[in-house]
Scaffold this motif. Sequence first.
Motif, PDB file in Angstrom:
ATOM      1  N   ASP A   1     -28.720 194.966   1.559  1.00  0.00           N
ATOM      2  CA  ASP A   1     -29.323 196.271   1.280  1.00  0.00           C
ATOM      3  C   ASP A   1     -29.145 196.561  -0.217  1.00  0.00           C
ATOM      4  OD1 ASP A   1     -30.083 198.886   1.106  1.00  0.00           O
ATOM      5  OD2 ASP A   1     -28.909 199.575   2.821  1.00  0.00           O
ATOM      6  N   PHE A   2     -30.141 196.149  -0.975  1.00  0.00           N
ATOM      7  CA  PHE A   2     -30.059 196.290  -2.439  1.00  0.00           C
ATOM      8  C   PHE A   2     -31.156 197.235  -2.907  1.00  0.00           C
ATOM      9  CE2 PHE A   2     -31.299 195.118  -6.752  1.00  0.00           C
ATOM     10  CZ  PHE A   2     -30.076 195.144  -7.398  1.00  0.00           C
ATOM     11  N   SER A   3     -30.776 198.264  -3.643  1.00  0.00           N
ATOM     12  CA  SER A   3     -31.781 199.197  -4.175  1.00  0.00           C
ATOM     13  C   SER A   3     -31.797 199.122  -5.693  1.00  0.00           C
ATOM     14  CB  SER A   3     -31.459 200.638  -3.776  1.00  0.00           C
ATOM     15  OG  SER A   3     -31.480 200.767  -2.383  1.00  0.00           O
ATOM     16  N   LEU A   4     -32.982 198.944  -6.231  1.00  0.00           N
ATOM     17  CA  LEU A   4     -33.142 198.920  -7.691  1.00  0.00           C
ATOM     18  C   LEU A   4     -33.818 200.211  -8.131  1.00  0.00           C
ATOM     19  CD1 LEU A   4     -33.120 197.613 -10.471  1.00  0.00           C
ATOM     20  CD2 LEU A   4     -35.199 196.364  -9.838  1.00  0.00           C
ATOM     21  N   ILE A   5     -33.100 200.948  -8.958  1.00  0.00           N
ATOM     22  CA  ILE A   5     -33.611 202.215  -9.486  1.00  0.00           C
ATOM     23  C   ILE A   5     -33.766 202.023 -10.992  1.00  0.00           C
ATOM     24  CG2 ILE A   5     -33.162 204.706  -9.683  1.00  0.00           C
ATOM     25  CD1 ILE A   5     -30.990 204.321  -7.475  1.00  0.00           C
ATOM     26  N   THR A   6     -34.878 202.443 -11.540  1.00  0.00           N
ATOM     27  CA  THR A   6     -35.009 202.301 -12.994  1.00  0.00           C
ATOM     28  C   THR A   6     -35.519 203.577 -13.641  1.00  0.00           C
ATOM     29  OG1 THR A   6     -35.799 200.881 -14.787  1.00  0.00           O
ATOM     30  CG2 THR A   6     -37.388 201.354 -13.043  1.00  0.00           C
ATOM     31  N   GLN A   7     -35.042 203.775 -14.869  1.00  0.00           N
ATOM     32  CA  GLN A   7     -35.595 204.853 -15.695  1.00  0.00           C
ATOM     33  C   GLN A   7     -36.705 204.302 -16.572  1.00  0.00           C
ATOM     34  OE1 GLN A   7     -31.978 207.273 -17.383  1.00  0.00           O
ATOM     35  NE2 GLN A   7     -31.340 205.213 -16.851  1.00  0.00           N
ATOM     36  N   ASN A   8     -36.878 202.991 -16.535  1.00  0.00           N
ATOM     37  CA  ASN A   8     -37.858 202.371 -17.431  1.00  0.00           C
ATOM     38  C   ASN A   8     -39.273 202.545 -16.891  1.00  0.00           C
ATOM     39  OD1 ASN A   8     -35.644 201.629 -18.843  1.00  0.00           O
ATOM     40  ND2 ASN A   8     -35.644 199.498 -18.168  1.00  0.00           N
ATOM     41  N   VAL A   9     -40.186 202.691 -17.816  1.00  0.00           N
ATOM     42  CA  VAL A   9     -41.596 202.879 -17.441  1.00  0.00           C
ATOM     43  C   VAL A   9     -42.399 201.606 -17.722  1.00  0.00           C
ATOM     44  CG1 VAL A   9     -41.527 205.381 -17.801  1.00  0.00           C
ATOM     45  CG2 VAL A   9     -42.150 203.889 -19.726  1.00  0.00           C
TER      46      VAL A   9
END
Length: 244
Positions: free
Chosen positions: A95-103
């Motif tokens: 269960d891996f979640s990738l969250i990014t602030q990059n656009v």
Amino acid sequence: MGIQKDLILLLRKVDRVVALTGAGISQESGLQTFRDTQTGLWSQFKPTELATPEAFMRNPKLVWDWYAMRRNKVLDVEPNPGHFAIVEIAGHIPDFSLITQNVDGLHQRAGSPKVIELHGNIQRVKCSSCGQQAQAWNEAGDEVPKCEICKSLLRPDVVWFGESLPQAMLEAAEKAARACQVYFSIGTSGVVHPAASLALTASARGALIVEINTESTPLTEKADYYLQGMAGEILPALVKSVWG
Ligand code: OAD
């Protein structure tokens, strides 16, 4: 670089991991970060003149052109070993979640299938009034292109200062942060909220915090592990040590 043995052993065992990335992970692809004192975008441009709804109302063409320049730059660069290492980590953690602030969309181009984009995506464009996404527009004209439906100005589909984050993305990010056992904060200065608060949410729920950054940040003293250096070097080394 050496990665602590207990962190290596822990990562072999855990099921639920979150990674939040910021501009630092794309720096090695050749994209400028925001806050680096010499090279950061905000050392050359004022956020209040380019990345706010007021700036767009005042001078839409200036804002549009600045984003068009960045949009083209993004298409010129490639994902780097840091982005690819994240794809590998995801392959080992159930269960891996990738969250990014990059656009910049570089995670998706590296092969990360599900990315929680907190600040939008620079390749998308939407109407500044009705919100309808535009599929095609004339980039080269002298005027800012207009919405086909309501004829208002188009704008980049990114989150500007003073705007809310996309609700569904923020909820997904908060849910993942509350549930994870290990939380990675990678290449972000950790000063822009609510993204920066996700680490604190995770920590309050008992997650171990691992920070990867070339410089220390407000999170560093709260992190359980601080791996100092370039994300494009540390992340592949971490994958090799844990699963190699
Ligand atoms: P920042 O520019 O604030 O921070 C980049 C971080 O990456 C800094 O802490 C650097 O030390 C670190 N860094 C630089 N190169 C690195 C490398 N090769 N490996 C690891 N770390 C490295 O960027 P963000 O934290 O992403 O929002 O900024 C957050 C938000 O502020 C952005 O999404 C953007 C910006 O203004 C909006 O435009 C709304």
